[in-house]
Design a protein around this motif. Structure first.
Motif, mmCIF file in Angstrom:
data_model
loop_
_atom_site.group_PDB
_atom_site.id
_atom_site.type_symbol
_atom_site.label_atom_id
_atom_site.label_comp_id
_atom_site.label_asym_id
_atom_site.label_seq_id
_atom_site.Cartn_x
_atom_site.Cartn_y
_atom_site.Cartn_z
ATOM 1 N N ARG A 99 0.964 -1.367 -0.004
ATOM 2 C CA ARG A 99 0.009 -0.023 0.076
ATOM 3 C C ARG A 99 0.798 1.418 -0.045
ATOM 4 O O ARG A 99 0.581 2.205 -0.822
ATOM 5 N N ALA A 100 1.854 1.254 0.957
ATOM 6 C CA ALA A 100 2.802 2.465 1.016
ATOM 7 C C ALA A 100 3.572 2.664 -0.225
ATOM 8 O O ALA A 100 3.769 3.815 -0.734
ATOM 9 N N VAL A 144 4.051 6.455 -1.750
ATOM 10 C CA VAL A 144 5.119 7.129 -1.070
ATOM 11 C C VAL A 144 5.834 7.845 -2.490
ATOM 12 O O VAL A 144 5.919 7.162 -3.510
ATOM 13 N N ALA A 145 6.018 9.172 -2.287
ATOM 14 C CA ALA A 145 6.505 10.000 -3.529
ATOM 15 C C ALA A 145 8.067 9.614 -3.766
ATOM 16 O O ALA A 145 8.680 9.253 -2.906
ATOM 17 N N GLY A 146 8.612 9.486 -4.906
ATOM 18 C CA GLY A 146 9.889 9.430 -5.036
ATOM 19 C C GLY A 146 10.503 7.791 -4.913
ATOM 20 O O GLY A 146 11.832 7.598 -4.448
ATOM 21 N N VAL A 176 8.245 2.497 4.533
ATOM 22 C CA VAL A 176 8.033 1.219 3.849
ATOM 23 C C VAL A 176 8.500 0.107 4.785
ATOM 24 O O VAL A 176 9.662 -0.029 4.967
ATOM 25 N N ASN A 177 7.712 -0.699 5.395
ATOM 26 C CA ASN A 177 8.161 -1.781 6.273
ATOM 27 C C ASN A 177 9.102 -1.592 7.467
ATOM 28 O O ASN A 177 10.356 -1.981 7.581
ATOM 29 N N ASP A 178 8.872 -0.396 8.326
ATOM 30 C CA ASP A 178 9.646 0.312 9.092
ATOM 31 C C ASP A 178 9.817 -0.809 10.233
ATOM 32 O O ASP A 178 10.904 -0.862 10.739
ATOM 33 N N ARG A 179 8.952 -1.382 10.644
ATOM 34 C CA ARG A 179 9.081 -2.284 11.952
ATOM 35 C C ARG A 179 8.354 -3.620 11.764
ATOM 36 O O ARG A 179 7.278 -3.951 12.266
ATOM 37 N N PRO A 180 8.730 -4.456 10.993
ATOM 38 C CA PRO A 180 8.474 -5.812 10.514
ATOM 39 C C PRO A 180 8.371 -6.639 11.703
ATOM 40 O O PRO A 180 9.088 -6.764 12.547
ATOM 41 N N LEU A 181 7.286 -7.483 11.826
ATOM 42 C CA LEU A 181 7.098 -8.627 12.800
ATOM 43 C C LEU A 181 8.367 -9.739 12.676
ATOM 44 O O LEU A 181 8.997 -9.820 11.601
ATOM 45 N N GLY A 182 8.615 -10.444 13.593
ATOM 46 C CA GLY A 182 9.684 -11.309 13.789
ATOM 47 C C GLY A 182 9.061 -12.432 13.332
ATOM 48 O O GLY A 182 7.622 -12.559 13.374
ATOM 49 N N PHE A 183 9.713 -13.691 12.948
ATOM 50 C CA PHE A 183 9.295 -15.073 12.537
ATOM 51 C C PHE A 183 8.018 -15.615 13.452
ATOM 52 O O PHE A 183 6.976 -15.988 13.036
ATOM 53 N N ASP A 184 8.334 -15.680 14.820
ATOM 54 C CA ASP A 184 7.303 -16.320 15.701
ATOM 55 C C ASP A 184 5.908 -15.606 15.834
ATOM 56 O O ASP A 184 5.014 -16.299 15.635
ATOM 57 N N ALA A 185 5.890 -14.319 15.735
ATOM 58 C CA ALA A 185 4.790 -13.651 15.897
ATOM 59 C C ALA A 185 4.132 -13.675 14.478
ATOM 60 O O ALA A 185 2.868 -13.911 14.693
ATOM 61 N N ALA A 186 4.637 -13.749 13.401
ATOM 62 C CA ALA A 186 4.111 -13.918 11.925
ATOM 63 C C ALA A 186 3.620 -15.355 11.819
ATOM 64 O O ALA A 186 2.581 -15.552 11.336
ATOM 65 N N VAL A 187 4.276 -16.081 12.474
ATOM 66 C CA VAL A 187 3.755 -17.636 12.536
ATOM 67 C C VAL A 187 2.462 -17.820 13.231
ATOM 68 O O VAL A 187 1.588 -18.678 12.891
#
Length: 301
Positions: free
Chosen positions: A193-194, A198-200, A280-291
């Motif tokens: 979405r971002a 996002v410009a540029g 854009v994707n500043d604070r992604p989840l860790g693997f365990d939380a994503a699973v």
């Protein structure tokens, strides 16, 4: 930068289905290109256009007056018996040409991260080729490159989960030692979405989760998330790609023609080497939380 009209392809897929409500929240008019509108069951706020990228059908109508288009379709796994790379090549060329005729400003495409070993993967090379084709036709092409997406519908994650569930002993081909940076479905959705707003934004954006893990570590952590004991692992470094694909197909519950190109891609390290732009994707989840998120629907059921 608020986009004008948005076209979403793959609106009924694993990623597109998540991206659609996020785009609607942005307030811009959203149009979806679908092969069978009668089966799509999309929100009333979405303008639905019938068409097929790979058949070059309905593209001009779908792209008319569009500012930003999302290209989230690919031929692998569609049941075609021919060369999926050739079908992807033709689809990208048809879509790109139609986007150029319509004056589309930006096309956002989701492909795979590039890394050592990617040259041996027919699947990853095809994804990169699609991005190159699309880039020839619009002023602002954006190639979002991601590793394995952790989602219930993701074929790669589904295979990983089924191997953990079905194997009392984990037979480990050489690729299980390959490092990767898997990303949660929610983070890919937010990043896409971002990238439309996002410009540029650069022509290539790398997306990954918070953790760098080998596939062996992913399997062991997935076992824990499923409440299973960690299976013993037996390394089999001499297993050929064909035998490895047959093994994954048998125990992963996915047809061999789909598994083979995916297994080829598992030999390539998929790591973020250039951070994405701010916002854009500043604070992604860790693997365990994503699973845990990916398993939640099944657990609740």
């Amino acid at each position: 930068m608020a986009p004008g009209r948005i076209l979403l392809t793959g609106a009924t897929g694993a990623i597109g289905g998540r991206l659609l409500p996020a785009l609607l929240e942005g307030g811009a008019p959203v149009r979806a290109l679908v092969r069978r509108p009668e089966r799509a069951r999309l929100p009333d706020a979405v303008e639905v256009v019938s068409g097929d990228v790979f058949a070059d059908r309905g593209l001009d109508a779908a792209l008319a007056d569009v500012d930003v288009a999302y290209y989230l379709v690919h031929a692998m796994g569609r049941g075609n018996r021919g060369d999926f790379a050739e079908l992807d090549r033709r689809g990208a060329a048809a879509f790109g040409a139609a986007a150029e005729r319509a004056g589309v400003r930006r096309v956002v495409y989701l492909g795979g991260l590039d890394g050592s070993g990617a040259a041996d993967s027919h699947h990853l090379q095809s994804r990169a080729e699609v991005a190159d084709i699309l880039a020839r036709h619009v002023p602002e092409p954006v190639h979002a490159r991601a590793a394995m997406v952790i989602a219930p519908e993701s074929q790669s994650f589904l295979i990983l989960r089924r191997l953990v569930e079905r194997l009392p002993v984990m037979v480990c081909p050489q690729w299980v030692s390959t490092r990767s940076q898997p990303i949660a479905a929610r983070d890919v959705t937010a990043a896409l979405r971002a990238l439309g707003e996002v410009a540029g934004v650069p022509a290539e954006v790398q997306l990954g989760g918070a953790d760098v893990l080998t596939y062996r570590e992913m399997m062991l952590r997935t076992a824990e998330a499923l409440g299973r004991r960690r299976p013993p692992t037996v390394p089999v470094p001499f297993m050929t790609p064909r035998l490895s694909s047959l093994w994954v197909s048998l125990f992963g519950g996915v047809e061999y023609p789909l598994v083979r190109p995916l297994v080829e891609g598992l030999k390539a390290e998929m790591l973020v080497t250039v951070p994405p732009p701010p916002g854009v994707n500043d604070r992604p989840l860790g693997f365990d939380a994503a699973v845990r998120e990916a398993l939640a629907p099944a657990t609740a059921a």
